[in-house]
Design an enzyme around this catalytic site. Structure first.
Site, PDB file in Angstrom:
ATOM      1  N   HIS A  82       0.827  -1.198   0.000  1.00  0.00           N
ATOM      2  CA  HIS A  82       0.000   0.000   0.000  1.00  0.00           C
ATOM      3  C   HIS A  82       0.865   1.253   0.000  1.00  0.00           C
ATOM      4  CE1 HIS A  82      -3.709   2.260   0.706  1.00  0.00           C
ATOM      5  NE2 HIS A  82      -2.933   3.077   1.397  1.00  0.00           N
ATOM      6  N   ASP A 161     -14.611   3.598   7.962  1.00  0.00           N
ATOM      7  CA  ASP A 161     -13.555   4.428   7.367  1.00  0.00           C
ATOM      8  C   ASP A 161     -14.056   5.105   6.103  1.00  0.00           C
ATOM      9  OD1 ASP A 161     -10.797   5.428   6.886  1.00  0.00           O
ATOM     10  OD2 ASP A 161     -11.085   4.193   5.088  1.00  0.00           O
ATOM     11  N   ARG A 168     -13.859  13.550   6.398  1.00  0.00           N
ATOM     12  CA  ARG A 168     -12.583  14.243   6.613  1.00  0.00           C
ATOM     13  C   ARG A 168     -12.171  15.023   5.379  1.00  0.00           C
ATOM     14  NH1 ARG A 168      -9.026   9.590   7.427  1.00  0.00           N
ATOM     15  NH2 ARG A 168      -7.330  11.098   7.472  1.00  0.00           N
ATOM     16  N   SER A 183      -6.953   4.969   9.312  1.00  0.00           N
ATOM     17  CA  SER A 183      -7.760   4.818   8.091  1.00  0.00           C
ATOM     18  C   SER A 183      -7.132   3.754   7.174  1.00  0.00           C
ATOM     19  CB  SER A 183      -7.829   6.177   7.379  1.00  0.00           C
ATOM     20  OG  SER A 183      -8.273   6.035   6.064  1.00  0.00           O
ATOM     21  N   LYS A 187      -8.375  -0.622   6.752  1.00  0.00           N
ATOM     22  CA  LYS A 187      -8.728  -1.269   5.477  1.00  0.00           C
ATOM     23  C   LYS A 187      -7.800  -2.444   5.196  1.00  0.00           C
ATOM     24  CE  LYS A 187      -8.605   2.759   3.536  1.00  0.00           C
ATOM     25  NZ  LYS A 187      -8.877   4.128   3.232  1.00  0.00           N
TER      26      LYS A 187
END
Ligand code: URA
Length: 435
Positions: A82, A161, A168, A183, A187
């Site tokens: 990620h 989220d 946000r 966040s 995930k």
């Protein structure tokens, strides 16, 4: 629990307990806590921060707010990768097939782009027919059959989220360390991989502008991953200028393909090698860094990584012919050069401004509903440290609309800063954070 009391507690600098956080997240996901109260809470957290205990509690509450992927039917170690997001960041498109060609099981969930940073799913949709809207069963079967699948983040994975991130995004509360870490990691934890390699960006095109903040975010996410029983490593890498040369969906896909042919830009190929090394180590495919690097080099040299990309594209309904003939990828109608207005060394590039140029051309999403023009973007010919003579091309711009092109061209020129002396170059990889 009264939400009002929790907002007041946080506003006054207090720490929320695990049960308060659990109740707050459950109530918000169920629609019992209104957006305006949650927005106030996010702003209180933004200014007051969260303790490590609160961050863990928030991450776990969000990870458990919906479905969790069960990847147990896939044999072997499933590795996810990620990135915290950047300009020209097409890493997954080259790296996932490289790692899969080395025997690592890639079962990855990705998102779409919002704002000036692109998303992997949008980029992959440059392959005609390609879909990430696949069922969990097909996802698992494909990983077992060919070693790689990328599916879109479903609404049922960490729904808290999803809701909170959208809130946000419109209340100027995205760039808080604890909120970003929880966040992303909620995930990743709900997506079910056994091991996670994180690419934490640092610089003018990243959420975290300073190395200090980027390392702090990396440490926070590695701690969260390891505490949840996932082997997690973070690489902190440069985002003070776009990664590679291409910025824009199909242009980035083309650059990823060139990289899989061994013809990619040095920085991008180097980042793929570094992240790939950790994916191979965590996935148990290589015994040490040296072996991992030589395996990654081999799958590029012998063409098996490129073939793996074609196999993956075909398995998800895409036109694999585009992998071997990139002229079939979406093409913009107008292709022009942007000439340097002065001579000198490129001292600095305002990285997020280059992302905004691509957005202005239509390559990004201004709102969640915007359609993306896959063909537009920029290919940079000069990067930080390069010498350029006035009139030489700084970049090629790909557009479908003259007015947008004019706006992007003007903005692009302002994003480049020149000096008479060669600037000191920063390394691409700033460091690695292990558990
Ligand atoms: N990406 C996410 O998924 N969440 C954030 O908060 C920031 C980047």
């Amino acid at each position: 629990m009264r939400m009002y009391d929790l907002i007041m507690k946080k506003r006054n600098g207090g720490a929320l307990s695990r049960s308060e956080i659990d109740e707050m997240i459950a109530g918000y996901t169920a629609g019992q806590i209104p957006d305006y109260q949650m927005a106030a809470m996010m702003m209180a957290i933004y200014f007051r921060g969260m303790s490590p205990e609160e961050t863990v509690a928030l991450t776990m509450a969000m990870a458990h707010s919906g479905d969790r992927m069960d990847l147990s039917a896939i044999a072997g170690v499933k590795v996810d990768k990620h990135s915290t997001g950047g300009v020209g960041d097409k890493t997954s498109i080259a790296l996932a097939p490289m790692a899969a060609a080395c025997g690592v099981k890639i079962a990855k969930m990705s998102g779409r782009g919002l704002g000036h940073t692109g998303g992997t799913i949008d980029k992959l949709e440059s392959f005609a027919g390609f879909t990430t809207g696949i069922t969990a069963e097909r996802f698992v079967r494909q990983v077992n059959e060919i070693g790689i699948s990328i599916m879109g983040q479903t609404a049922d994975i960490a729904p808290a989220d999803r809701k909170l991130y959208a809130l946000r995004d419109v209340t100027a509360t995205v760039d808080n360390m604890s909120l970003i870490a929880s966040s992303i990691m909620s995930k990743k934890l709900a997506s079910g991989a056994d091991a996670i390699v994180l690419d934490v960006k640092t610089g003018s095109g990243a959420f975290m502008k300073t190395e200090e903040d980027s390392f702090a975010l990396a440490r926070e996410m590695v701690t969260l991953g390891n505490m949840a029983g996932r082997k997690t490593i973070a690489v902190v890498s440069d985002m003070d200028q776009p990664l590679g040369r291409a910025v824009g969906n199909a242009l980035e896909v083309q650059e990823a393909i060139e990289t899989l042919r061994g013809e990619g830009p040095e920085d991008f190929a180097g980042l793929c090698r570094t992240l790939g090394t950790y994916m191979l180590l965590l996935g148990g495919a290589a015994a040490d860094e040296q072996e991992a690097e030589s395996m990654l080099d081999r799958v590029v040299r012998d063409g098996s990584a490129l073939r793996k990309l074609a196999e993956f594209v075909e398995a998800q309904g895409g036109d694999a012919g585009m992998v071997y003939d990139t002229s079939l990828l979406p093409q913009a109608a107008i292709v022009e050069e942007i000439a340097a207005s002065q001579s000198g060394y490129v001292e600095r590039i305002d990285c997020d401004e280059i992302g905004i140029c691509s957005l202005l051309l239509g390559g990004g999403r201004e709102t969640k509903e915007s359609a993306v023009d896959l063909s537009v973007g920029l290919v940079l010919h000069r990067k930080v440290g390069d010498y350029v003579t006035a009139g030489e091309s700084l970049a090629t711009i790909h557009a479908n609309d003259r007015e947008r092109l004019g706006e992007a061209r003007e903005r692009f020129q302002k994003a480049y800063h020149f000096s008479d002396a060669a600037p000191v170059l920063q390394p691409l990889i700033r460091g690695v954070v292990r558990g």
